[in-house]
Design a protein around this motif. Structure first.
Motif, PDB file in Angstrom:
ATOM      1  N   GLU A   1      -6.607   7.160   7.297  1.00 60.95           N
ATOM      2  CA  GLU A   1      -7.487   7.239   6.453  1.00 60.95           C
ATOM      3  C   GLU A   1      -7.107   8.991   5.527  1.00 60.95           C
ATOM      4  O   GLU A   1      -7.385   8.754   4.571  1.00 60.95           O
ATOM      5  CB  GLU A   1      -8.548   7.563   7.538  1.00 60.95           C
ATOM      6  CG  GLU A   1      -9.082   5.992   7.098  1.00 60.95           C
ATOM      7  CD  GLU A   1     -10.706   6.057   8.285  1.00 60.95           C
ATOM      8  OE1 GLU A   1     -11.721   6.917   7.596  1.00 60.95           O
ATOM      9  OE2 GLU A   1     -10.661   4.694   9.143  1.00 60.95           O
TER      10      GLU A   1
ATOM     11  N   ASN B   1       0.756  -1.017  -0.440  1.00 56.63           N
ATOM     12  CA  ASN B   1      -0.330   0.268   0.200  1.00 56.63           C
ATOM     13  C   ASN B   1       1.084   1.140  -0.074  1.00 56.63           C
ATOM     14  O   ASN B   1       0.992   2.308  -0.048  1.00 56.63           O
ATOM     15  CB  ASN B   1      -1.048  -0.093   1.249  1.00 56.63           C
ATOM     16  CG  ASN B   1       0.160  -0.212   2.162  1.00 56.63           C
ATOM     17  OD1 ASN B   1       0.943  -0.084   2.608  1.00 56.63           O
ATOM     18  ND2 ASN B   1      -1.022  -0.121   3.374  1.00 56.63           N
TER      19      ASN B   1
ATOM     20  N   LYS C   1       3.629  -4.544   5.695  1.00 58.34           N
ATOM     21  CA  LYS C   1       2.411  -4.216   5.492  1.00 58.34           C
ATOM     22  C   LYS C   1       1.435  -3.575   6.807  1.00 58.34           C
ATOM     23  O   LYS C   1      -0.005  -3.674   6.830  1.00 58.34           O
ATOM     24  CB  LYS C   1       1.846  -5.647   6.465  1.00 58.34           C
ATOM     25  CG  LYS C   1       2.623  -6.659   5.686  1.00 58.34           C
ATOM     26  CD  LYS C   1       2.389  -8.117   6.462  1.00 58.34           C
ATOM     27  CE  LYS C   1       3.108  -9.693   5.283  1.00 58.34           C
ATOM     28  NZ  LYS C   1       2.874 -10.640   6.407  1.00 58.34           N
ATOM     29  N   SER C   2       2.263  -2.435   7.237  1.00 54.75           N
ATOM     30  CA  SER C   2       1.330  -2.033   8.042  1.00 54.75           C
ATOM     31  C   SER C   2       0.300  -0.291   7.346  1.00 54.75           C
ATOM     32  O   SER C   2       0.563  -0.305   6.161  1.00 54.75           O
ATOM     33  CB  SER C   2       2.503  -0.402   8.999  1.00 54.75           C
ATOM     34  OG  SER C   2       2.926   0.443   8.078  1.00 54.75           O
ATOM     35  N   PRO C   3      -1.417  -0.644   7.897  1.00 53.43           N
ATOM     36  CA  PRO C   3      -2.267   0.164   7.057  1.00 53.43           C
ATOM     37  C   PRO C   3      -1.694   1.062   7.191  1.00 53.43           C
ATOM     38  O   PRO C   3      -1.076   2.477   7.908  1.00 53.43           O
ATOM     39  CB  PRO C   3      -3.147  -0.049   8.645  1.00 53.43           C
ATOM     40  CG  PRO C   3      -2.707  -0.083   9.978  1.00 53.43           C
ATOM     41  CD  PRO C   3      -1.238  -0.960   9.756  1.00 53.43           C
TER      42      PRO C   3
END
Length: 980
Positions: free
Chosen positions: A761, A686, A756-758
């Motif tokens: 928002e 991401n 992998k950390s989100p």
């Protein structure tokens, strides 16, 4: 006045060639000889009281009550006209002068020998350079400025006359009494310097006295102990010895002091010049038309007392034409003898009265007609102002004389390419010179005593084989730089051998005449003449070697066949840090120093920090560099200026960021690229595609941090498999603590957790250190070089930032590294010598998030390069355009103050909670660190500020440093200290 004590003083104002060429100018005080005040005093004086006005006795402020009573008696009963003060301290001396004035019927004229300032006689006062060093200065206006300052100081202690300048032409290297007290051997240089110094004083109403007429420069005898004889013909005396006196008389000097000399060509009778009517009346008064005060040298010196009885000798001096008898030993006898001479017609009352009128005229000219007692409040501070101290430094800087500089070795261009050793020859401990060298490069220091044995020398030679540059300071063994070597034969032979060695720099903190006595010293690749062995000369010589200052001095004497009068090479400053006083950078030390000291003490007292380092620079000049407190609260180890601190997040702008800026310049790194462009592992994450402009500005939606170490724990508190072991092995090579060794592949897990950390928002400012763990790998990917090697070769080493390093225990002793937290959760030990940040230690101590250590001196070099928009010491590291781009706010429309990597001031000032001082400009930038560090530069004010501390000791829960707001309060004090 022939005496021996310590250094001289500083200042400005151009001395025009016309000063020397002008017609004879009468001393200004003569206009008062028939004033109403002088008339009234004359009318009040009896015959003996008039004679007494012509007598000046010696007074001391370091003697007992009996001495004070003796002087009081001479003033009250004998009515002496003046006092000359010798050794003591300024406060006591001023108090004594007030007491003596209180009992005087006529205000006393107070004099002092202050050839190099009050420090020649009084403790706790400034000693400026000796006149030999001043003779090397090419800017005579500095001597005028020095005269102004000396005058101010003399007046401050309640005195009125300075028995200076010495204008003897020192054309005899063996002269035991003048020598370093002379401006040199060139009559023109002596004259110009003498006039500049004299005018600086007399323009500020201090009477001066040129000495020692008709010239004491070519003697091998000290007139304190015997009568020197000068056997030159009259033509030679007129053209050289007397020349400066003639020109100073033409320039309006108020006094001339006559020496005790036997000069057959001027008076064949053999009497000392002080007692010679032919020399004083016929030559000085008639031929040279001097109308000012003629003053004897001290009448207690063997050069005049030998064969002459006290009192009688004073009468003879008066008959010869002297106006003022200095250091009369028997006042009643002197008065009696002079009165008898009047009665016998040997001298008229009119002649005596005319001389008394001159004395009284001087008293009125210096303001004694409206005498007020001298206040002693703040006296020591008034005599040691920052401006006066700065003048001292400027004089020393201007005097340094570069006699040799083969292959333009200095200023040292790339000290990182050299392995440097320093030797203090004639010193038994670390010198200020060596401390100064250490500010610019890594230097191994050695000392060699004056009587070093062959065994000691052989041992040193063996150790020097490991170094390709040797810097030696030759130090004086006495308080004054006499023409004496002082070194043992073995040490002299070592100096000779050292001088023939390639890549050798010699700095001579001794009398320049010593050069003639040291074999082979003229063959040194670099030879610096510093003229005397003071802390300031040592500091400035070190700065000269590394190009913080340039050299402009010229040799004021010839040195055998080795160097001639006027020799001296010019060198330019490279722009390395110059260490000086705030006033040279337009700041006020009287505000800055106590304010910073009090704020640091407040923090230490509140246990916000156990200690710290402060470095402040402006315009490339370090104006404050100080260590405070201790390594720990319970410690006895004081913080030193060369101790290393954990920089914490300051690492972010001090490691990978300069590398990225350099690579950006080279077109190898793009702010529009993402992590995945350099680390393919991140292509399917991401994070892919997020531009570095957003990442470095902390606007990339990244999580603030990940507690990597906590992810190694099981629920019961033990470590998971393949994380830590108690002992090192091939599989567990990464040391976290003595009993914690990390698995070799765990860093991949850290990268995986970052990948992998989100994401957050919303795309808004949120400080994150995640990518900084990746930056070393990105730099290595782009450069194909080891990360640490790349930083060292491209930045730290050429900057001379020798303590700016990861894992400092590899290079520095633990005692030089300040500890941080007592970690009871993860490492279960006091963290000392390793990085405080848990994530960084799990990266082997090498991360762009944290891990760097440094002292204030070395992190300041990197920050100054940023402040200079990419350049330092003549070398460009990063382009100006790139620095400006990286240091500007990137997303202000999103209320994000951050630049690229750098922190910036809040967009709006938020009071005590602001991240910078209120006065910090919008163009300023820097960073803070979790351990209590702060580095900041402000291009608008050309200002640099370094604050290093270990506020996390013993626990990170200690937030008092934030509550006190110490870092930003000090920063504001810096702005408040600016005089412009």
């Amino acid at each position: 006045m022939n005496r021996i004590i310590a250094p001289i003083v500083l200042c400005f104002l151009l001395i025009s060639p016309g000063i020397i060429a002008q017609n004879s100018k009468q001393p200004e005080f003569l206009k008062y000889t028939n004033s109403k005040w002088v008339d009234s005093i004359m009318n009040s004086l009896g015959p003996d009281e008039r004679i007494a006005q012509l007598i000046m006795v010696a007074a001391y402020s370091n003697r007992d009550e009996a001495h004070k009573q003796e002087i009081l008696k001479l003033v009250e009963e004998q009515k002496v006209g003046g006092l000359i003060f010798f050794q003591g301290d300024p406060v006591t001396q001023a108090e004594l002068m007030n007491d003596y004035q209180l009992v005087a019927d006529v205000p006393l004229l107070g004099a002092i020998d202050a050839e190099w300032g009050l420090g020649m006689r009084l403790d706790n006062t400034i000693s400026y350079p000796f006149q030999m060093g001043l003779g090397a200065i090419q800017n005579d206006s500095l001597l005028y400025e020095m005269g102004q300052e000396v005058a101010s100081q003399i007046k401050r202690v309640g005195l009125h006359v300075n028995f200076a300048p010495v204008v003897d032409v020192n054309n005899n290297p063996e002269n035991p009494v003048i020598n370093y007290r002379s401006f040199g051997e060139d009559k023109l240089n002596v004259t110009k310097k003498g006039i500049a110094y004299m005018k600086g004083m007399q323009d500020n109403n201090i009477l001066t006295s040129a000495k020692h007429f008709p010239g004491h420069g070519d003697t091998a005898t000290d007139s304190h102990y015997d009568l020197p004889q000068i056997n030159h013909p009259r033509t030679r005396l007129d053209s050289i010895e007397i020349y400066p006196f003639k020109k100073l008389i033409d320039a309006g000097i108020g006094g001339v002091m006559v020496a005790h000399l036997d000069i057959p060509a001027l008076d064949g009778s053999g009497v000392p010049s002080t007692l010679s009517r032919k020399i004083i009346s016929d030559i000085l008064k008639d031929s040279l038309e001097f109308r000012g005060l003629v003053i004897t040298d001290a009448m207690n010196m063997k050069g005049v007392t030998k064969g002459n009885e006290p009192g009688v000798v004073d009468k003879e001096a008066m008959l010869a034409g002297n106006d003022l008898l200095e250091f009369t030993e028997d006042v009643p006898k002197a008065i009696s003898e002079i009165r008898n001479a009047i009665d016998k017609g040997l001298i008229t009352q009119e002649e005596i009265d005319n001389r008394v009128r001159k004395i009284l005229a001087v008293k009125q000219w210096v303001g004694l007609d409206e005498y007020t007692p001298t206040s002693t409040q703040n006296m020591v501070a008034d005599l040691n102002t920052a401006e006066a101290k700065l003048l001292h430094r400027r004089l020393v800087e201007a005097s340094l004389t570069l006699l040799k500089n083969e292959a333009s070795l200095i200023p040292l261009q790339r000290p990182d390419s050299l392995k440097i050793a320093s030797i203090s020859i004639g010193a038994e401990q670390m010198t200020r010179f060596q401390e100064g060298l250490e500010l610019y490069a890594r230097v191994a220091h050695f000392q060699l005593p004056v009587e070093a044995t062959s065994k000691e020398i052989d041992s040193l030679k063996e150790r020097l084989k490991d170094y390709n540059l040797v810097i030696a300071g030759l130090h004086d063994i006495s308080k004054y730089p006499r023409n004496a070597v002082g070194f043992s034969k073995e040490v002299q032979e070592f100096i000779s051998e050292l001088s023939g060695r390639e890549n050798t720099i010699l700095s001579l903190f001794k009398n320049p005449y010593v050069i003639a006595s040291l074999d082979n010293i003229e063959n040194a690749q670099v030879l610096i003449e510093a003229y005397q062995d003071s802390e300031v000369t040592q500091e400035m010589a070190a700065q000269l070697i590394f190009g913080a200052i340039g050299a402009s001095g010229k040799l004021p004497v010839s040195v055998g066949e080795k160097f001639k009068l006027g020799d001296g090479l010019n060198s330019k400053s490279l722009g390395r840090f110059k260490y000086t006083l705030p006033e040279e950078a337009g700041m006020k030390s009287s505000y800055l120093f106590p304010k910073v000291d009090s704020l640091m003490q407040q923090a230490i007292d509140a246990k916000a920090i156990p200690g710290g380092q402060i470095l402040i620079a402006r315009n490339g000049k370090v104006v404050m560099h100080k260590a405070y407190g201790f390594h720990r609260y319970s410690d006895t180890i004081r913080v030193k200026k060369n101790d290393l601190y954990d920089l914490a997040s300051v690492t972010k702008i001090s490691s990978a960021l300069p590398a990225l800026m350099k690579l950006y310049d080279e077109g190898k790194f793009s702010l529009d690229a993402g992590i995945d462009d350099y680390l393919p592992y991140f292509r399917n994450s991401n994070k892919a595609g997020i531009p570095f402009r957003q990442i470095l500005a902390h606007q990339a939606r990244l999580k603030p941090w990940i507690p990597y170490w906590k992810n190694t724990l099981r629920k019961n508190g033990s470590f998971k498999w393949n994380t830590f072991k108690k002992d090192s092995s091939a599989r567990y090579p990464i040391k976290v603590s003595d009993e914690l060794w990390l698995h070799r592949n765990y860093q991949k897990k850290i990268f995986r957790e970052i990948k992998k950390s989100p994401l957050e928002e919303k795309a808004e400012y949120k400080y994150s250190g995640l990518v900084f763990y990746l930056l070393p790998s990105i730099v290595e990917e782009i450069t194909n070089e080891d990360y640490r090697t790349y930083l060292n070769e491209n930045f730290y080493s050429p900057l001379g930032a020798t303590t700016l390093t990861y894992n400092p225990m590899e290079e520095f002793p633990e005692s030089q590294i300040v500890p941080t937290e007592s970690d009871f959760n993860f490492r279960r030990e006091t963290i000392h010598g390793n990085v405080h940040d848990e994530g960084a230690i799990m990266m082997g101590g090498v991360s762009a998030n944290a891990g760097l250590f440094a002292n204030a001196t070395d992190i300041a070099k990197l920050m100054q390069m940023y402040l200079n928009m990419g350049e330092y010491a003549g070398k460009r590291y990063i382009s100006e355009a790139t620095l400006k781009e990286f240091s500007k706010t990137q997303f202000p429309e999103n209320e994000n103050r951050r630049a690229l990597g750098f922190d910036k001031p809040n967009l709006e000032y938020t009071g005590e909670n602001n991240n910078t001082a209120k006065s910090a400009s919008e163009s300023s930038f820097g960073h803070t660190g979790f351990t209590g560090t702060m580095v900041w530069v402000d291009p608008e004010y050309d200002l640099l500020y370094i604050f290093l501390s270990n506020r996390v000791l013993p626990t990170r829960e200690n937030t008092r440093l934030y509550q006190l707001n110490t870092r930003t309060q000090i920063q504001q004090a810096i702005y408040d200290s600016m005089m412009d």
